[in-house]
Scaffold this active site. Structure first.
Site, PDB file in Angstrom:
ATOM      1  N   SER A 259     -31.985 -29.588 -16.665  1.00 38.04           N
ATOM      2  CA  SER A 259     -32.746 -28.728 -15.738  1.00 38.04           C
ATOM      3  C   SER A 259     -34.072 -29.433 -15.470  1.00 38.04           C
ATOM      4  CB  SER A 259     -33.018 -27.377 -16.424  1.00 38.04           C
ATOM      5  OG  SER A 259     -33.988 -26.637 -15.724  1.00 38.04           O
TER       6      SER A 259
ATOM      7  N   TYR B 245     -35.485 -22.133 -23.727  1.00 45.55           N
ATOM      8  CA  TYR B 245     -34.777 -22.857 -22.670  1.00 45.55           C
ATOM      9  C   TYR B 245     -35.408 -24.244 -22.456  1.00 45.55           C
ATOM     10  CZ  TYR B 245     -32.450 -23.376 -18.082  1.00 45.55           C
ATOM     11  OH  TYR B 245     -31.683 -23.804 -17.018  1.00 45.55           O
TER      12      TYR B 245
HETATM   13  P1  NAD Z   1     -24.180 -19.013 -14.617  1.00 48.32           P
HETATM   14  O1  NAD Z   1     -24.664 -17.836 -15.389  1.00 48.32           O
HETATM   15  O2  NAD Z   1     -23.645 -18.852 -13.244  1.00 48.32           O
HETATM   16  O3  NAD Z   1     -23.054 -19.779 -15.436  1.00 48.32           O
HETATM   17  C1  NAD Z   1     -23.153 -19.981 -16.824  1.00 48.32           C
HETATM   18  C2  NAD Z   1     -21.781 -20.331 -17.346  1.00 48.32           C
HETATM   19  O4  NAD Z   1     -21.876 -20.503 -18.763  1.00 48.32           O
HETATM   20  C3  NAD Z   1     -20.760 -19.214 -17.115  1.00 48.32           C
HETATM   21  O5  NAD Z   1     -19.493 -19.782 -16.871  1.00 48.32           O
HETATM   22  C4  NAD Z   1     -20.759 -18.492 -18.456  1.00 48.32           C
HETATM   23  O6  NAD Z   1     -19.566 -17.773 -18.716  1.00 48.32           O
HETATM   24  C5  NAD Z   1     -20.926 -19.662 -19.392  1.00 48.32           C
HETATM   25  N1  NAD Z   1     -21.390 -19.296 -20.717  1.00 48.32           N
HETATM   26  C6  NAD Z   1     -22.475 -18.576 -21.073  1.00 48.32           C
HETATM   27  N2  NAD Z   1     -22.523 -18.438 -22.413  1.00 48.32           N
HETATM   28  C7  NAD Z   1     -21.432 -19.083 -22.894  1.00 48.32           C
HETATM   29  C8  NAD Z   1     -20.915 -19.302 -24.200  1.00 48.32           C
HETATM   30  N3  NAD Z   1     -21.510 -18.797 -25.297  1.00 48.32           N
HETATM   31  N4  NAD Z   1     -19.777 -20.010 -24.333  1.00 48.32           N
HETATM   32  C9  NAD Z   1     -19.117 -20.491 -23.231  1.00 48.32           C
HETATM   33  N5  NAD Z   1     -19.568 -20.326 -21.985  1.00 48.32           N
HETATM   34  C10 NAD Z   1     -20.702 -19.629 -21.827  1.00 48.32           C
HETATM   35  O7  NAD Z   1     -25.398 -20.038 -14.667  1.00 48.32           O
HETATM   36  P2  NAD Z   1     -25.722 -21.385 -13.884  1.00 48.32           P
HETATM   37  O8  NAD Z   1     -26.991 -21.149 -13.183  1.00 48.32           O
HETATM   38  O9  NAD Z   1     -24.554 -21.889 -13.140  1.00 48.32           O
HETATM   39  O10 NAD Z   1     -26.058 -22.327 -15.102  1.00 48.32           O
HETATM   40  C11 NAD Z   1     -25.247 -23.408 -15.494  1.00 48.32           C
HETATM   41  C12 NAD Z   1     -26.113 -24.458 -16.177  1.00 48.32           C
HETATM   42  O11 NAD Z   1     -27.050 -24.945 -15.233  1.00 48.32           O
HETATM   43  C13 NAD Z   1     -26.915 -23.927 -17.360  1.00 48.32           C
HETATM   44  O12 NAD Z   1     -26.926 -24.894 -18.387  1.00 48.32           O
HETATM   45  C14 NAD Z   1     -28.299 -23.755 -16.782  1.00 48.32           C
HETATM   46  O13 NAD Z   1     -29.292 -23.864 -17.762  1.00 48.32           O
HETATM   47  C15 NAD Z   1     -28.339 -24.907 -15.803  1.00 48.32           C
HETATM   48  N6  NAD Z   1     -29.338 -24.772 -14.742  1.00 48.32           N
HETATM   49  C16 NAD Z   1     -29.312 -23.723 -13.862  1.00 48.32           C
HETATM   50  C17 NAD Z   1     -30.279 -23.651 -12.881  1.00 48.32           C
HETATM   51  C18 NAD Z   1     -30.305 -22.546 -11.859  1.00 48.32           C
HETATM   52  O14 NAD Z   1     -31.291 -22.458 -11.099  1.00 48.32           O
HETATM   53  N7  NAD Z   1     -29.299 -21.706 -11.752  1.00 48.32           N
HETATM   54  C19 NAD Z   1     -31.267 -24.613 -12.792  1.00 48.32           C
HETATM   55  C20 NAD Z   1     -31.266 -25.657 -13.708  1.00 48.32           C
HETATM   56  C21 NAD Z   1     -30.294 -25.734 -14.670  1.00 48.32           C
END
Ligand code: NAD
Length: 256
Positions: free
Chosen positions: A138, A151
């Site tokens: 991130s 985080y």
């Molecule tokens: P999201 O909530 O849409 O997806 C998260 C995924 O992780 C889902 O499939 C969920 O079921 C799974 N998950 C959560 N806890 C879990 C566990 N204990 N075991 C197995 N699976 C689990 O979120 P997202 O925004 O798509 O995030 C995905 C990644 O991207 C994360 O690592 C997040 O930190 C990173 N990220 C997101 C953003 C953003 O703006 N959305 C920005 C930077 C980084």
């Protein structure tokens, strides 16, 4: 380009993970999905590209379940060529009030799970002299934001782990890199928009503008599709010597 390769994408039932899984499947990769929620829809979306798709429900906070998932992927597909460490959760509270249980969960899911999948995938990747480990970090692997102590600590850890893994594989056909998105409008971020709307008593649209305006100069969300294409590039021959980078796709967030 990725025909006969197998990709394991953690947290791929929604958001960024699903976007990356679809982009890899579009290039011909077989995919093992993981995560909670609407598994059948996610499987159908990825299967639409015509490659083999399977699913394992390992809880990424539990090392024994991660081991079982890696074993299942190797048994089913013969080999895991690409690991995308994407599963992640968020919790926003000042340090002194941050629940210890949330700290432990975020470190386990957002950081330690990537260590476990990497340590388990690397022997076969090294033996095959080809592999890709893509850690979805991130912008918070590069800079901090108030309220996100666990985080930010986890994501900085992911960027550090990426560098070490890249150095240990530098003379092989295995690469390890991190992707550092800014805001992406997924369920994880919609919860933060909802919190702004509730605490500042404003509409979803105004809360979205404020969320973007505070951090992201482009005033645009990055999309899971764009991140998927970055993952495809890292898996391509052009990515053979891209090693240990933390590649931000963040609308200018970290340029400030
Ligand atoms: P999201 O909530 O849409 O997806 C998260 C995924 O992780 C889902 O499939 C969920 O079921 C799974 N998950 C959560 N806890 C879990 C566990 N204990 N075991 C197995 N699976 C689990 O979120 P997202 O925004 O798509 O995030 C995905 C990644 O991207 C994360 O690592 C997040 O930190 C990173 N990220 C997101 C953003 C953003 O703006 N959305 C920005 C930077 C980084």
């Amino acid at each position: 380009m990725l025909k006969n390769k197998t990709a394991l994408v953690t947290g791929s039932t929604s958001g960024i993970g699903l976007g990356i899984a679809k982009a890899l499947a579009r290039q011909g990769a077989n995919v093992m999905l993981n995560g909670f929620g609407n598994v059948e829809d996610a499987k159908a979306e990825v299967a639409a590209f015509g490659t083999r798709v399977s699913y394992h429900g390992a809880d990424m906070s539990k090392p024994a379940e991660i081991e079982a998932m890696m074993q299942a992927a190797a048994t089913e597909f013969g080999q895991v060529d690409i690991v995308v460490n994407n599963a992640g959760i968020q919790h926003v509270t000042p340090v002194e009030d941050f629940p210890v249980e949330r700290w432990d969960a975020i470190i386990a899911i957002n950081l330690s799970s990537s260590f476990h999948t990497s340590r388990l995938a690397l022997p076969a990747m090294k033996a095959a002299n080809w592999g890709r480990i893509i850690n979805v970090a991130s912008v918070h692997g590069l800079v901090g934001s108030a309220g996100k102590v666990a985080y930010v600590a986890a994501k900085h850890g992911v960027v550090g782990m990426t560098k070490v893994t890249a150095l240990e594989t530098a003379t092989t056909g295995v690469t390890c890199n991190a992707i550092c998105p800014g805001w992406v409008l997924t369920p994880l971020v919609q919860k933060q928009v909802d919190a702004i709307a509730a605490t500042r008593n404003m509409s979803n649209e105004e809360a979205t503008r404020q969320l973007l305006g505070e951090k992201e100069p482009s005033m645009q969300f990055t999309t899971p599709e764009e991140l998927g294409e970055l993952a495809v590039f890292l898996c391509s021959p052009a990515g053979n010597n891209v090693r240990g980078v933390a590649w931000n796709m963040d609308g200018g967030w970290t340029a400030q």
